[in-house]
Design a protein around this motif. Structure first.
Motif, PDB file in Angstrom:
ATOM      1  N   THR A 186      -2.480 -47.239 -15.162  1.00 25.57           N
ATOM      2  CA  THR A 186      -3.775 -47.891 -15.359  1.00 25.57           C
ATOM      3  C   THR A 186      -4.740 -46.954 -16.080  1.00 25.57           C
ATOM      4  O   THR A 186      -5.423 -47.358 -17.044  1.00 25.57           O
ATOM      5  CB  THR A 186      -4.361 -48.318 -14.008  1.00 25.57           C
ATOM      6  OG1 THR A 186      -3.479 -49.269 -13.388  1.00 25.57           O
ATOM      7  CG2 THR A 186      -5.738 -48.951 -14.183  1.00 25.57           C
ATOM      8  N   ASP A 187      -4.797 -45.714 -15.643  1.00 25.48           N
ATOM      9  CA  ASP A 187      -5.685 -44.730 -16.267  1.00 25.48           C
ATOM     10  C   ASP A 187      -5.261 -44.447 -17.708  1.00 25.48           C
ATOM     11  O   ASP A 187      -6.111 -44.270 -18.594  1.00 25.48           O
ATOM     12  CB  ASP A 187      -5.690 -43.434 -15.461  1.00 25.48           C
ATOM     13  CG  ASP A 187      -6.312 -43.593 -14.082  1.00 25.48           C
ATOM     14  OD1 ASP A 187      -7.019 -44.588 -13.854  1.00 25.48           O
ATOM     15  OD2 ASP A 187      -6.051 -42.719 -13.217  1.00 25.48           O
ATOM     16  N   LYS A 190      -6.420 -47.220 -19.956  1.00 29.53           N
ATOM     17  CA  LYS A 190      -7.866 -47.153 -20.168  1.00 29.53           C
ATOM     18  C   LYS A 190      -8.233 -46.087 -21.190  1.00 29.53           C
ATOM     19  O   LYS A 190      -9.174 -46.248 -21.964  1.00 29.53           O
ATOM     20  CB  LYS A 190      -8.568 -46.868 -18.837  1.00 29.53           C
ATOM     21  CG  LYS A 190      -8.575 -48.053 -17.875  1.00 29.53           C
ATOM     22  CD  LYS A 190      -9.289 -47.694 -16.577  1.00 29.53           C
ATOM     23  CE  LYS A 190      -9.317 -48.865 -15.616  1.00 29.53           C
ATOM     24  NZ  LYS A 190      -9.976 -48.504 -14.317  1.00 29.53           N
ATOM     25  N   ARG A 192      -6.404 -45.185 -23.677  1.00 30.92           N
ATOM     26  CA  ARG A 192      -5.905 -45.799 -24.920  1.00 30.92           C
ATOM     27  C   ARG A 192      -5.561 -44.785 -26.024  1.00 30.92           C
ATOM     28  O   ARG A 192      -6.148 -44.783 -27.109  1.00 30.92           O
ATOM     29  CB  ARG A 192      -6.932 -46.817 -25.450  1.00 30.92           C
ATOM     30  CG  ARG A 192      -6.387 -47.806 -26.508  1.00 30.92           C
ATOM     31  CD  ARG A 192      -5.122 -48.483 -26.042  1.00 30.92           C
ATOM     32  NE  ARG A 192      -4.667 -49.528 -26.914  1.00 30.92           N
ATOM     33  CZ  ARG A 192      -3.940 -49.354 -28.037  1.00 30.92           C
ATOM     34  NH1 ARG A 192      -3.603 -48.136 -28.409  1.00 30.92           N
ATOM     35  NH2 ARG A 192      -3.572 -50.380 -28.758  1.00 30.92           N
ATOM     36  N   ALA A 243      -3.033 -53.675 -22.874  1.00 35.72           N
ATOM     37  CA  ALA A 243      -3.815 -52.704 -23.647  1.00 35.72           C
ATOM     38  C   ALA A 243      -3.484 -52.765 -25.139  1.00 35.72           C
ATOM     39  O   ALA A 243      -4.082 -52.019 -25.932  1.00 35.72           O
ATOM     40  CB  ALA A 243      -3.580 -51.296 -23.119  1.00 35.72           C
TER      41      ALA A 243
END
Length: 282
Positions: A186-187, A190, A192, A243
């Protein structure tokens, strides 16, 4: 001494017949070392230490999402000898589904502790197995534990292979919780980065088991939804795709070919055995 010379001679003959361009194994440049993908917006999910029973779950999750992965196989590790019928079936299944199969060496040794002859032998045994089972000769190798030195770069280079490590570790072998591994993904999404090259291990249940398999008892199968999000691979796929990443093989994320050559698989015979071959050296 004579045994090592015989091994190298046999290897040279085998490779010379397979590669008209091979030449002298000692006269190729040291292997390139890859730690990042180069094709923008790609993510390569890779899986070490198999083949093992959870490979099917990983493959099904990837294929269902329109994705492909890369499996770095050992010759004699978690699931036992790669030549066993069940093990060979798993390797061929991954290859036939369009995933990339690659070398993680035969015995999962600490390669920096091996000399030139020992390293060539450990590389060759898994290459030979993959060639027999799938017909493909790998172009990539991942060193166990990510360890390599100048000797190993020269060995891999002489064999026409590229060394691949990673730039993201899911931590699935560190004893951390599944939730922590999922949070890492998840991190990552984020933050990216342009590309992602992951390290996972499909030999661990928390990584691979998508809880839709018939292995589960009815009670857990009926309640699979709360558990599903606690498995790493489905979470990684969903998070990275949301993402904007394309989930591809290592070769695709580098714009390279996955195999040095491909041919028809070989028929099973008496040479499909792990007798007199090294065992895992963790």
């Amino acid at each position: 001494m004579f045994k090592s010379l015989f091994t190298l001679l046999s290897l040279a003959v085998a490779l010379a017949s397979a590669f008209p361009f091979q030449g002298n194994l000692t006269h190729r440049a040291p292997a390139q070392v890859i730690t990042k993908c180069t094709v923008p917006n790609t993510a390569a999910l890779t899986f070490d230490d198999g083949p093992y029973v959870y490979l099917y779950d990983v493959s099904k999750a990837l294929i269902a999402a329109g994705a492909k992965g890369t499996f770095f196989f050992n010759g004699n590790n978690f699931g036992g000898c790669i030549y066993n019928e069940d093990q060979a079936k798993r390797v061929k299944y991954a290859f036939d589904k369009g995933h990339q199969v690659a070398s993680h060496t035969w015995s999962h040794a600490h390669l920096n502790a091996l000399n030139w002859d020992q390293a060539h032998h450990d590389f060759w045994l898994i290459e030979e197995a993959l060639m027999k089972i799938t017909g493909a000769y790998p172009a990539f190798v991942r060193p166990p534990y990510g360890e390599f030195n100048d000797n190993i770069r020269e060995v891999a280079g002489a064999r026409g292979q590229t060394i691949v490590n990673w730039d993201f570790d899911s931590g699935d072998t560190w004893g951390i919780s599944t939730a922590e591994s999922n949070q890492r993904y998840t991190d990552l999404a984020k933050s990216r980065p342009s590309t992602v090259l992951t390290l996972n291990h499909d030999v661990h249940q928390q990584t691979a088991w998508n809880l839709t398999t018939s292995y589960l008892p009815p009670l857990l199968t009926a309640r699979r939804s709360p558990f599903y999000s606690q498995v790493i691979v489905p979470h990684a796929i969903k998070t990275l795709q949301e993402a904007g990443y394309r989930l591809v093989t290592v070769a695709e994320c580098l714009g390279m070919q996955p195999y040095q050559w491909t041919a028809a698989p070989q028929a099973r015979d008496a040479t499909w055995t792990c007798e007199d071959k090294p065992v895992i050296r963790n």
